[in-house]
Design an enzyme around this catalytic site. Structure first.
Site, mmCIF file in Angstrom:
data_model
loop_
_atom_site.group_PDB
_atom_site.id
_atom_site.type_symbol
_atom_site.label_atom_id
_atom_site.label_comp_id
_atom_site.label_asym_id
_atom_site.label_seq_id
_atom_site.Cartn_x
_atom_site.Cartn_y
_atom_site.Cartn_z
ATOM 1 N N ASP A 289 6.840 3.065 -21.875
ATOM 2 C CA ASP A 289 7.289 4.628 -21.656
ATOM 3 C C ASP A 289 6.737 5.246 -22.776
ATOM 4 O O ASP A 289 7.115 4.941 -23.819
ATOM 5 C CB ASP A 289 8.691 4.501 -21.587
ATOM 6 C CG ASP A 289 9.409 5.506 -20.721
ATOM 7 O OD1 ASP A 289 8.784 6.677 -20.833
ATOM 8 O OD2 ASP A 289 10.432 5.288 -19.885
ATOM 9 N N HIS B 45 16.876 5.770 -14.124
ATOM 10 C CA HIS B 45 18.022 5.894 -15.236
ATOM 11 C C HIS B 45 18.753 6.898 -15.340
ATOM 12 O O HIS B 45 19.551 7.249 -16.136
ATOM 13 C CB HIS B 45 17.471 5.086 -16.488
ATOM 14 C CG HIS B 45 16.544 6.060 -17.027
ATOM 15 N ND1 HIS B 45 15.063 6.415 -16.392
ATOM 16 C CD2 HIS B 45 16.419 6.821 -18.002
ATOM 17 C CE1 HIS B 45 14.688 7.008 -17.062
ATOM 18 N NE2 HIS B 45 15.202 7.354 -18.232
ATOM 19 N N ASP B 46 18.374 8.154 -14.786
ATOM 20 C CA ASP B 46 18.862 9.533 -15.005
ATOM 21 C C ASP B 46 19.763 9.962 -13.810
ATOM 22 O O ASP B 46 20.214 10.959 -13.870
ATOM 23 C CB ASP B 46 17.741 10.285 -15.132
ATOM 24 C CG ASP B 46 17.041 10.340 -16.344
ATOM 25 O OD1 ASP B 46 17.627 9.800 -17.368
ATOM 26 O OD2 ASP B 46 15.676 10.497 -16.480
ATOM 27 N N ASP C 86 7.080 10.340 -20.290
ATOM 28 C CA ASP C 86 8.416 11.143 -20.289
ATOM 29 C C ASP C 86 8.278 12.639 -20.352
ATOM 30 O O ASP C 86 7.206 13.152 -20.978
ATOM 31 C CB ASP C 86 9.163 10.899 -21.415
ATOM 32 C CG ASP C 86 10.380 11.242 -21.422
ATOM 33 O OD1 ASP C 86 11.350 10.762 -20.444
ATOM 34 O OD2 ASP C 86 10.931 11.842 -22.251
ATOM 35 N N GLU D 52 6.337 11.562 -15.440
ATOM 36 C CA GLU D 52 7.555 12.472 -14.917
ATOM 37 C C GLU D 52 7.279 13.897 -14.912
ATOM 38 O O GLU D 52 7.216 14.594 -15.896
ATOM 39 C CB GLU D 52 8.648 11.946 -16.005
ATOM 40 C CG GLU D 52 9.799 12.339 -15.561
ATOM 41 C CD GLU D 52 11.153 12.649 -16.744
ATOM 42 O OE1 GLU D 52 12.347 12.528 -16.292
ATOM 43 O OE2 GLU D 52 10.952 12.829 -17.620
HETATM 44 C C1 GLC Z 1 13.508 12.122 -19.484
HETATM 45 C C2 GLC Z 1 14.171 10.761 -19.601
HETATM 46 C C3 GLC Z 1 15.460 10.810 -19.777
HETATM 47 C C4 GLC Z 1 15.761 11.430 -21.118
HETATM 48 C C5 GLC Z 1 14.896 12.801 -21.280
HETATM 49 C C6 GLC Z 1 14.294 13.121 -22.796
HETATM 50 O O1 GLC Z 1 13.976 13.039 -18.581
HETATM 51 O O2 GLC Z 1 14.039 10.206 -18.432
HETATM 52 O O3 GLC Z 1 16.294 9.736 -19.807
HETATM 53 O O4 GLC Z 1 16.814 11.629 -21.590
HETATM 54 O O5 GLC Z 1 13.547 12.669 -20.523
HETATM 55 O O6 GLC Z 1 13.540 12.148 -23.236
#
Ligand code: GLC
Length: 516
Positions: free
Chosen positions: A103, A323-324, A208, A262
């Protein structure tokens, strides 16, 4: 063929704090992941059979956002182990034919990262311009941009640094300052981080917040529209595509590596732009399934629009959880979660499975004294449930988050030898997908179906499958318009002939059939 592994493979996301603890400190680690690789793919039908893992961040971090606040991109946090543990994990994964994505978190660092420590030390430090600093406006923040965390409290994306009298930008926590992506030195530094991991042998990255990165250089206020603020100037600027093209060039310095971005665009017409001209990252995540109510028409609309928008070179992907977000089994309930899994694993596009989904893990209600996440996401991050021993085999210590109350019953060991279990269903489906060019890479076509049913055909030379998914609480009469033989159903109690002419789908039942 180049690129076939990520087009044809099934991905699995590991949240490393919660997969397997190997040293009894209650937090999962890299050695723990290595120990559990056989669950993921041991080359036999006993294992899940996935092809690639994406591991959420394990770099050095003060853990304000559990690893999404990185203080050293080139080292492992001691909680998770060492670089040696990582190399062993990579080697063991590769030995089993499992590819590994790490990641990459390039939008922001931790405030403890040496770059930021330098940057904040004085206005004329050479790293000042690696982050976004601005003077106060009328005694307050430089503009009206808001942070993602604390959106409900309408928290500003700016924090004042009293020592130098300026504000710095952070779209997440104040401990996660945003890098300045207009700065060529920042771009080069992140290229080097990528090369560091690519040289080590990783197969690619999940990137990310890849849609953000670049923010309006003039720091203009976001416009208000219908009492809402539209994030026009700090989200999805056109310049972000230039960075994705740059990253693609870095990936292409190596053999057959990839990245998935993402991107939280709601509109698919926007999302599709991230495929570029086959010169950006290989795939942006399509999160639209996570936002749909339980409706055949809604899911069908997402798939059809996506199929229509995608240019020839672009390959889709789908996911039901991460995970979100709340877990699929919690959003839909157990019966429907099976239907959703059948859909995920039979559509045209790379499926991403979040750990624990294969056994139907649900969100856990966390008692207030044990809440640790800043944004209410603990419930979907509880430890993996392996067996009926204490802490479900996750740890011999006190787990960092409570175990699910049903962990003694819902676990891998309990489902392994039960042919009717969700785990067995996932294993069968993944094997079927691997064994069938139609399911792996064939074409997609929607079939006419009654209200509340989503039906489609997947087809490649030498094979054709039909899928019928009943999203309603009533039986629905359907047919595949040609002779069909039942391959599998989400219902363990389906009776009657395997030859399906016109037939009844039970409430919330999905079937996969081989068509002649
Ligand atoms: C992304 C991740 C999340 C994180 C955020 C800040 O959305 O998936 O878990 O808190 O970025 O890095």
């Amino acid at each position: 063929m180049r690129g076939s592994w990520w087009r044809e493979g099934v991905f699995y996301q590991i949240y490393p704090r919660s997969f397997q603890d190997s040293n009894g400190d209650g937090v999962g680690d890299l050695a723990g992941i290595t120990r559990r690789l056989d669950h993921l793919n041991d080359g036999t039908p006993a294992s899940l059979g996935i092809d690639a893992i994406w591991i959420s961040p394990f770099y050095r971090s003060p853990m304000k956002d559990f690893g999404y606040d990185v203080s050293d991109y080139r080292d492992i946090d001691p909680t998770f182990g060492t670089l040696g543990d990582f190399d062993r994990l990579l080697e063991e994964a590769h030995r089993r034919g499992i590819r590994v994505l790490v990641d990459l978190v390039p939008n922001h660092t931790s405030d403890q990262h040496p770059w930021f420590v330098e940057s904040r030390s004085s206005r004329d430090n050479p790293k000042r311009n690696w982050y976004v600093w601005a003077d106060p406006r009328r005694g307050g923040p430089p503009n009206n941009w808001r942070a993602v965390f604390g959106a409900r409290e309408k928290r500003s994306a700016w924090t004042l640094d009293p020592a130098t009298g300026q504000y710095y930008l952070h779209h997440f926590l104040p401990e996660q300052p945003d890098l300045n992506w207009w700065n060529e030195e920042v771009r080069r530094a992140i290229d080097d981080v990528m090369r560091f991991w690519l040289d080590r042998g990783v197969d690619g990255f999940r990137i990310d917040v890849a849609h953000s990165l670049v923010k309006d250089q003039r720091l203009r206020d976001n416009p208000r529209l219908f009492a809402k603020r539209r994030p026009r100037h700090n989200w999805e600027l056109d310049e972000v595509h230039e960075i994705h093209r740059r990253w693609r060039r870095v990936l292409d310095e190596y053999d057959d590596r990839m990245a998935v971005a993402e991107v939280s665009s709601r509109k698919l017409a926007n999302l599709v732009r991230y495929y570029g001209n086959d010169d950006e990252l290989q795939m942006p995540f399509n999160f639209n399934f996570l936002r749909q109510p339980w409706s055949a028409e809604r899911f069908r609309a997402v798939v059809e629009e996506w199929e229509r928008l995608l240019p020839h070179h672009a390959w889709p992907d789908y996911t039901l959880s991460n995970h979100d977000r709340s877990r699929a089994a919690s959003r839909y309930g157990p019966r429907r979660a099976r239907v959703a899994a059948l859909m995920l694993l039979t559509l045209r596009g790379t499926p991403f499975i979040y750990y624990g989904e294969e056994i139907g893990m649900t969100d856990v209600t966390i008692p207030p004294e044990r809440i640790v996440d800043v944004d209410g996401r603990d419930g979907e991050r509880t430890p993996m449930q392996w067996d009926a021993t204490p802490n479900a085999g996750f740890s011999t210590g006190r787990p960092w988050l409570p175990m699910a109350p049903d962990a003694q019953r819902v676990n891998v060991a309990a489902q392994r030898d039960d042919p009717g279990s969700l785990f067995s269903f996932y294993r069968r489906l993944i094997r079927l997908r691997h064994g069938s060019p139609a399911l792996r890479s064939g074409s997609y076509r929607t079939l006419p179906a009654p209200r509340g049913v989503f039906a489609y055909v997947r087809e490649a030379e030498g094979g054709r499958y039909g899928v019928g998914l009943n999203f309603t609480d009533r039986a629905r009469r359907v047919g595949f318009a040609r002779p069909a033989r039942l391959v599998l159903s989400t219902s363990t109690d389906r009776e009657g002939s395997a030859e399906l002419g016109e037939f009844d789908l039970a409430p919330n039942e999905g079937v996969l059939a081989q068509l002649s």
